[in-house]
Design a protein around this motif. Structure first.
Motif, PDB file in Angstrom:
ATOM      1  N   VAL A 204      83.643  -6.778  19.805  1.00 28.97           N
ATOM      2  CA  VAL A 204      83.434  -7.354  20.931  1.00 28.97           C
ATOM      3  C   VAL A 204      81.974  -8.496  20.908  1.00 28.97           C
ATOM      4  CG1 VAL A 204      83.019  -6.979  23.349  1.00 28.97           C
ATOM      5  CG2 VAL A 204      84.881  -5.972  22.352  1.00 28.97           C
ATOM      6  N   ALA A 205      81.095  -7.668  20.506  1.00 27.81           N
ATOM      7  CA  ALA A 205      79.717  -8.589  20.477  1.00 27.81           C
ATOM      8  C   ALA A 205      79.891 -10.046  19.700  1.00 27.81           C
ATOM      9  CB  ALA A 205      78.764  -7.836  19.850  1.00 27.81           C
ATOM     10  N   GLY A 206      80.645  -9.609  18.427  1.00 27.60           N
ATOM     11  CA  GLY A 206      80.757 -11.003  17.500  1.00 27.60           C
ATOM     12  C   GLY A 206      81.670 -11.795  18.216  1.00 27.60           C
ATOM     13  N   TYR A 207      82.754 -11.576  18.793  1.00 25.57           N
ATOM     14  CA  TYR A 207      83.680 -12.459  19.435  1.00 25.57           C
ATOM     15  C   TYR A 207      82.879 -13.130  20.763  1.00 25.57           C
ATOM     16  CZ  TYR A 207      88.222 -11.472  17.091  1.00 25.57           C
ATOM     17  OH  TYR A 207      88.899 -11.463  16.081  1.00 25.57           O
ATOM     18  N   MET A 208      81.796 -12.373  21.414  1.00 25.97           N
ATOM     19  CA  MET A 208      81.146 -13.102  22.541  1.00 25.97           C
ATOM     20  C   MET A 208      80.172 -13.957  22.009  1.00 25.97           C
ATOM     21  SD  MET A 208      80.791 -13.427  25.711  1.00 25.97           S
ATOM     22  CE  MET A 208      81.193 -12.057  26.695  1.00 25.97           C
ATOM     23  N   LEU A 209      79.655 -13.756  20.903  1.00 22.28           N
ATOM     24  CA  LEU A 209      78.668 -14.715  20.257  1.00 22.28           C
ATOM     25  C   LEU A 209      79.667 -15.766  19.839  1.00 22.28           C
ATOM     26  CD1 LEU A 209      76.157 -15.340  18.744  1.00 22.28           C
ATOM     27  CD2 LEU A 209      76.886 -14.214  16.622  1.00 22.28           C
ATOM     28  N   PHE A 210      80.679 -16.006  19.246  1.00 27.41           N
ATOM     29  CA  PHE A 210      81.522 -16.970  18.830  1.00 27.41           C
ATOM     30  C   PHE A 210      81.787 -17.922  20.134  1.00 27.41           C
ATOM     31  CE2 PHE A 210      85.846 -18.466  18.729  1.00 27.41           C
ATOM     32  CZ  PHE A 210      85.827 -19.507  17.862  1.00 27.41           C
ATOM     33  N   VAL A 211      82.168 -17.184  21.365  1.00 24.56           N
ATOM     34  CA  VAL A 211      82.695 -17.981  22.495  1.00 24.56           C
ATOM     35  C   VAL A 211      81.509 -18.609  23.110  1.00 24.56           C
ATOM     36  CG1 VAL A 211      83.460 -17.455  24.971  1.00 24.56           C
ATOM     37  CG2 VAL A 211      84.777 -16.280  22.929  1.00 24.56           C
ATOM     38  N   LEU A 212      80.517 -17.983  23.110  1.00 21.15           N
ATOM     39  CA  LEU A 212      79.287 -18.217  23.840  1.00 21.15           C
ATOM     40  C   LEU A 212      78.786 -19.733  23.028  1.00 21.15           C
ATOM     41  CD1 LEU A 212      77.229 -15.506  24.937  1.00 21.15           C
ATOM     42  CD2 LEU A 212      78.397 -17.091  26.284  1.00 21.15           C
ATOM     43  N   ALA A 213      78.788 -19.508  21.637  1.00 23.62           N
ATOM     44  CA  ALA A 213      78.105 -20.798  20.881  1.00 23.62           C
ATOM     45  C   ALA A 213      79.075 -21.628  20.512  1.00 23.62           C
ATOM     46  CB  ALA A 213      77.741 -19.959  19.482  1.00 23.62           C
ATOM     47  N   GLN A 214      80.480 -21.608  20.498  1.00 24.16           N
ATOM     48  CA  GLN A 214      81.451 -22.425  19.803  1.00 24.16           C
ATOM     49  C   GLN A 214      81.990 -23.048  21.289  1.00 24.16           C
ATOM     50  OE1 GLN A 214      81.747 -23.338  16.850  1.00 24.16           O
ATOM     51  NE2 GLN A 214      83.405 -24.803  17.559  1.00 24.16           N
ATOM     52  N   ASN A 215      82.415 -22.383  22.375  1.00 25.30           N
ATOM     53  CA  ASN A 215      83.180 -22.895  23.166  1.00 25.30           C
ATOM     54  C   ASN A 215      82.254 -23.428  24.543  1.00 25.30           C
ATOM     55  OD1 ASN A 215      85.278 -22.054  21.816  1.00 25.30           O
ATOM     56  ND2 ASN A 215      86.048 -20.435  23.276  1.00 25.30           N
ATOM     57  N   PHE A 216      81.126 -22.381  24.955  1.00 28.57           N
ATOM     58  CA  PHE A 216      80.316 -22.849  25.675  1.00 28.57           C
ATOM     59  C   PHE A 216      79.072 -23.644  25.381  1.00 28.57           C
ATOM     60  CE2 PHE A 216      81.964 -19.152  27.780  1.00 28.57           C
ATOM     61  CZ  PHE A 216      83.123 -19.930  28.717  1.00 28.57           C
ATOM     62  N   GLY A 217      78.700 -23.954  23.931  1.00 27.84           N
ATOM     63  CA  GLY A 217      77.601 -24.764  23.402  1.00 27.84           C
ATOM     64  C   GLY A 217      76.431 -24.249  23.438  1.00 27.84           C
ATOM     65  N   ILE A 218      76.276 -22.823  23.836  1.00 27.11           N
ATOM     66  CA  ILE A 218      75.064 -22.130  23.886  1.00 27.11           C
ATOM     67  C   ILE A 218      74.286 -22.103  22.553  1.00 27.11           C
ATOM     68  CG2 ILE A 218      73.971 -19.946  24.702  1.00 27.11           C
ATOM     69  CD1 ILE A 218      75.869 -19.537  26.753  1.00 27.11           C
ATOM     70  N   ASN A 219      72.964 -21.992  22.551  1.00 23.95           N
ATOM     71  CA  ASN A 219      72.224 -22.013  21.351  1.00 23.95           C
ATOM     72  C   ASN A 219      72.653 -20.489  20.645  1.00 23.95           C
ATOM     73  OD1 ASN A 219      70.255 -21.419  19.430  1.00 23.95           O
ATOM     74  ND2 ASN A 219      68.849 -22.728  20.627  1.00 23.95           N
ATOM     75  N   PRO A 220      73.044 -20.599  19.268  1.00 21.22           N
ATOM     76  CA  PRO A 220      73.200 -19.333  18.857  1.00 21.22           C
ATOM     77  C   PRO A 220      72.139 -18.064  19.112  1.00 21.22           C
ATOM     78  CG  PRO A 220      73.838 -21.294  17.176  1.00 21.22           C
ATOM     79  CD  PRO A 220      73.033 -21.625  18.455  1.00 21.22           C
ATOM     80  N   PHE A 221      70.907 -18.553  18.814  1.00 19.75           N
ATOM     81  CA  PHE A 221      69.888 -17.693  18.839  1.00 19.75           C
ATOM     82  C   PHE A 221      69.774 -16.953  20.290  1.00 19.75           C
ATOM     83  CE2 PHE A 221      68.472 -20.093  15.457  1.00 19.75           C
ATOM     84  CZ  PHE A 221      68.438 -19.356  14.271  1.00 19.75           C
ATOM     85  N   VAL A 222      70.287 -17.910  21.524  1.00 24.16           N
ATOM     86  CA  VAL A 222      70.153 -17.205  22.731  1.00 24.16           C
ATOM     87  C   VAL A 222      71.576 -16.692  22.616  1.00 24.16           C
ATOM     88  CG1 VAL A 222      70.399 -18.001  25.159  1.00 24.16           C
ATOM     89  CG2 VAL A 222      69.009 -18.978  23.589  1.00 24.16           C
ATOM     90  N   ALA A 223      72.622 -16.995  22.285  1.00 27.11           N
ATOM     91  CA  ALA A 223      73.818 -16.335  22.317  1.00 27.11           C
ATOM     92  C   ALA A 223      73.875 -14.953  21.727  1.00 27.11           C
ATOM     93  CB  ALA A 223      75.139 -17.230  21.524  1.00 27.11           C
TER      94      ALA A 223
END
Length: 150
Positions: A78-97
């Motif tokens: 779930v944490a990995g998918y949330m990281l993917f969604v935040l970084a890929q779909n919402f364009g949030i910086n991966p370090f913040v994601a």
């Protein structure tokens, strides 16, 4: 005649001081890895840290609490998918994601706790397995995370 012996509390030993010094040097080396290590070494260090975190989860649950859980992968996934969604779909910086993605397993933990809090022994193990399987089935049907396909 009552004699009171003075007790001496020893807060650190020679071996603990040596271990602390080595640990601090290792921590400094890990922090400085982007300046001296290759990307392969950094990836290896991150994977090792993930394995250490999973081992600590197992140690806390099985070792101290006596609960055998086979569903940790649900929280990590779930944490990995949330990281993917935040970084890929919402364009949030991966370090913040990475930091923000820690919220999702915490949110999943609340209903999981209420479902499994009274289970013990093999029932707890089966219950955590069922929760992990339910999370897997849910993510395999959600197109927003590419239906679980890499």
């Amino acid at each position: 005649m009552n004699t009171i012996k003075q007790m001496r509390v020893q807060r650190a030993t020679t071996s603990s001081r040596i271990a602390m010094t080595i640990g601090l040097f290792l921590l400094l080396a890990l922090v400085a890895m982007p300046w001296w290590a290759t990307s392969g070494n950094i990836r290896w260090a991150i994977e090792l840290c993930c394995y250490i975190a999973i081992a600590q989860m197992w140690n806390l649950l099985a070792g101290y609490a006596g609960l055998v859980s086979v569903g940790q992968q649900a929280f990590i996934g779930v944490a990995g998918y949330m990281l993917f969604v935040l970084a890929q779909n919402f364009g949030i910086n991966p370090f913040v994601a990475v930091i923000l993605s820690l919220i999702a397993p915490a949110v999943l933990a609340v209903p999981t706790y209420f479902l499994l809090r009274r289970l013990d022994g093999p029932y707890f193990a089966i219950g955590t397995w069922v929760v992990a399987e339910a999370v897997r089935l849910a993510t395999s049907n959600i197109d927003y995370v590419n239906a679980g396909v890499a």
